[in-house]
Design a protein around this motif. Sequence first.
Motif, PDB file in Angstrom:
ATOM      1  N   GLY A 105       0.808  -1.216   0.000  1.00 24.91           N
ATOM      2  CA  GLY A 105       0.000   0.000   0.000  1.00 24.91           C
ATOM      3  C   GLY A 105       0.840   1.263   0.000  1.00 24.91           C
ATOM      4  N   GLU A 106       0.185   2.333  -0.355  1.00 27.88           N
ATOM      5  CA  GLU A 106       0.849   3.638  -0.404  1.00 27.88           C
ATOM      6  C   GLU A 106       0.080   4.633   0.449  1.00 27.88           C
ATOM      7  OE1 GLU A 106       1.083   4.824  -4.453  1.00 27.88           O
ATOM      8  OE2 GLU A 106       2.475   3.209  -5.036  1.00 27.88           O
ATOM      9  N   GLY A 107       0.768   5.678   0.869  1.00 29.42           N
ATOM     10  CA  GLY A 107       0.134   6.731   1.645  1.00 29.42           C
ATOM     11  C   GLY A 107      -0.320   6.222   3.010  1.00 29.42           C
ATOM     12  N   ARG A 108      -1.597   6.466   3.311  1.00 27.12           N
ATOM     13  CA  ARG A 108      -2.128   6.049   4.610  1.00 27.12           C
ATOM     14  C   ARG A 108      -2.593   4.594   4.620  1.00 27.12           C
ATOM     15  NH1 ARG A 108      -6.757   8.761   6.784  1.00 27.12           N
ATOM     16  NH2 ARG A 108      -7.604   8.549   4.682  1.00 27.12           N
ATOM     17  N   THR A 109      -2.578   3.966   3.472  1.00 30.02           N
ATOM     18  CA  THR A 109      -3.125   2.611   3.377  1.00 30.02           C
ATOM     19  C   THR A 109      -2.456   1.625   4.346  1.00 30.02           C
ATOM     20  OG1 THR A 109      -3.758   2.974   1.066  1.00 30.02           O
ATOM     21  CG2 THR A 109      -3.559   0.689   1.809  1.00 30.02           C
ATOM     22  N   PRO A 110      -1.124   1.605   4.450  1.00 29.26           N
ATOM     23  CA  PRO A 110      -0.526   0.663   5.401  1.00 29.26           C
ATOM     24  C   PRO A 110      -0.974   0.899   6.842  1.00 29.26           C
ATOM     25  CG  PRO A 110       1.124   1.433   3.851  1.00 29.26           C
ATOM     26  CD  PRO A 110      -0.088   2.282   3.649  1.00 29.26           C
ATOM     27  N   TRP A 111      -1.117   2.169   7.223  1.00 27.23           N
ATOM     28  CA  TRP A 111      -1.534   2.460   8.595  1.00 27.23           C
ATOM     29  C   TRP A 111      -2.996   2.074   8.827  1.00 27.23           C
ATOM     30  CZ3 TRP A 111       2.237   3.192  11.825  1.00 27.23           C
ATOM     31  CH2 TRP A 111       3.447   3.730  11.365  1.00 27.23           C
ATOM     32  N   LEU A 112      -3.831   2.327   7.841  1.00 24.37           N
ATOM     33  CA  LEU A 112      -5.222   1.906   7.954  1.00 24.37           C
ATOM     34  C   LEU A 112      -5.333   0.379   8.037  1.00 24.37           C
ATOM     35  CD1 LEU A 112      -6.909   4.350   5.394  1.00 24.37           C
ATOM     36  CD2 LEU A 112      -7.226   4.331   7.880  1.00 24.37           C
ATOM     37  N   ALA A 113      -4.551  -0.313   7.236  1.00 18.65           N
ATOM     38  CA  ALA A 113      -4.584  -1.775   7.256  1.00 18.65           C
ATOM     39  C   ALA A 113      -4.095  -2.316   8.598  1.00 18.65           C
ATOM     40  CB  ALA A 113      -3.725  -2.334   6.123  1.00 18.65           C
ATOM     41  N   LEU A 114      -3.050  -1.691   9.148  1.00 18.57           N
ATOM     42  CA  LEU A 114      -2.533  -2.129  10.439  1.00 18.57           C
ATOM     43  C   LEU A 114      -3.562  -1.905  11.541  1.00 18.57           C
ATOM     44  CD1 LEU A 114      -0.204  -3.208  12.141  1.00 18.57           C
ATOM     45  CD2 LEU A 114       0.653  -0.856  12.328  1.00 18.57           C
ATOM     46  N   ALA A 115      -4.203  -0.739  11.551  1.00 22.24           N
ATOM     47  CA  ALA A 115      -5.224  -0.461  12.564  1.00 22.24           C
ATOM     48  C   ALA A 115      -6.407  -1.419  12.414  1.00 22.24           C
ATOM     49  CB  ALA A 115      -5.682   0.982  12.446  1.00 22.24           C
ATOM     50  N   ALA A 116      -6.784  -1.703  11.177  1.00 20.21           N
ATOM     51  CA  ALA A 116      -7.894  -2.635  10.957  1.00 20.21           C
ATOM     52  C   ALA A 116      -7.547  -4.033  11.446  1.00 20.21           C
ATOM     53  CB  ALA A 116      -8.260  -2.659   9.473  1.00 20.21           C
ATOM     54  N   LEU A 117      -6.305  -4.461  11.229  1.00 22.25           N
ATOM     55  CA  LEU A 117      -5.886  -5.775  11.725  1.00 22.25           C
ATOM     56  C   LEU A 117      -5.923  -5.826  13.246  1.00 22.25           C
ATOM     57  CD1 LEU A 117      -2.880  -6.845   9.443  1.00 22.25           C
ATOM     58  CD2 LEU A 117      -5.146  -7.899   9.590  1.00 22.25           C
ATOM     59  N   ILE A 118      -5.453  -4.750  13.900  1.00 25.06           N
ATOM     60  CA  ILE A 118      -5.460  -4.720  15.365  1.00 25.06           C
ATOM     61  C   ILE A 118      -6.882  -4.808  15.898  1.00 25.06           C
ATOM     62  CG2 ILE A 118      -4.871  -3.326  17.389  1.00 25.06           C
ATOM     63  CD1 ILE A 118      -2.544  -2.170  15.812  1.00 25.06           C
ATOM     64  N   LEU A 119      -7.846  -4.278  15.140  1.00 23.53           N
ATOM     65  CA  LEU A 119      -9.244  -4.344  15.554  1.00 23.53           C
ATOM     66  C   LEU A 119      -9.877  -5.688  15.205  1.00 23.53           C
ATOM     67  CD1 LEU A 119     -11.963  -3.128  16.495  1.00 23.53           C
ATOM     68  CD2 LEU A 119     -12.209  -2.167  14.184  1.00 23.53           C
TER      69      LEU A 119
END
Length: 237
Positions: free
Chosen positions: A50-64
């Motif tokens: 992913g690019e931009g905020r996508t990796p951070w969004l994916a990481l937060a979604a995984l933690i949830l």
Amino acid sequence: MTTPEDQPSAPQPPASEPADRVHRSSAGIAGGVLLLGLAGWLGIDAIVAGEGRTPWLALAALILVVPLTVAFTLRPAVYVGQDRLRVRNPFRVIVLPWGQVAALRSGYSNEVVARSGKKYQLWAVPVSLRARKSAARREARAAAERSTPREPRDGRGSRGSRGGFGGLGGFGGSSGPVSEGPVRSATDRAMDEMRALRESREKEESAQGDVTVRWAWEILGPAVAGAVVLGILLAVG
């Protein structure tokens, strides 16, 4: 001179209590493994590619998502012991000594009722209406076979002149003994066993005590953290 009979015998170790019987949902476990595999595949791919905020969004979604998936699929279990019932639900662990169990009810869900009146659902022992209907059909067939008079056999083990297949059992009758007990689904049998154990153990001194409830912070903590981070990322834009 002392004889072997006069010598003090070695202290015997205390008899170990039987291990708790564990009830879990095999369908829930299988579904949980598949969901975790899918979430891991999609999440890791988004983090790596992913690019931009996508990796951070994916990481937060995984933690949830991962703790919630574990909570509702892999975590639920019911531990049936000689003195108590321990219920591990998605977000709580409830320990009920048999002396505090008022009833075990089965309807559209299985639940345990404490003497205080509080009800706790047994997530690990789900009700399957399909399995109940299948068990009812098998019970009806078994009842019909029990009520049907069997034809007398001759000395050679055949069914008279209509058997047609001698001592091989043929294709015209039952090839084995008919079950005498009622046919029940797996979860209903588990509830029957717990009811029988409760009736036999509720008066025992070791089966007395208070009901304890503990929240599963190991599940709630990461899920809340993931939800907060994901909300912040979405709000910032």
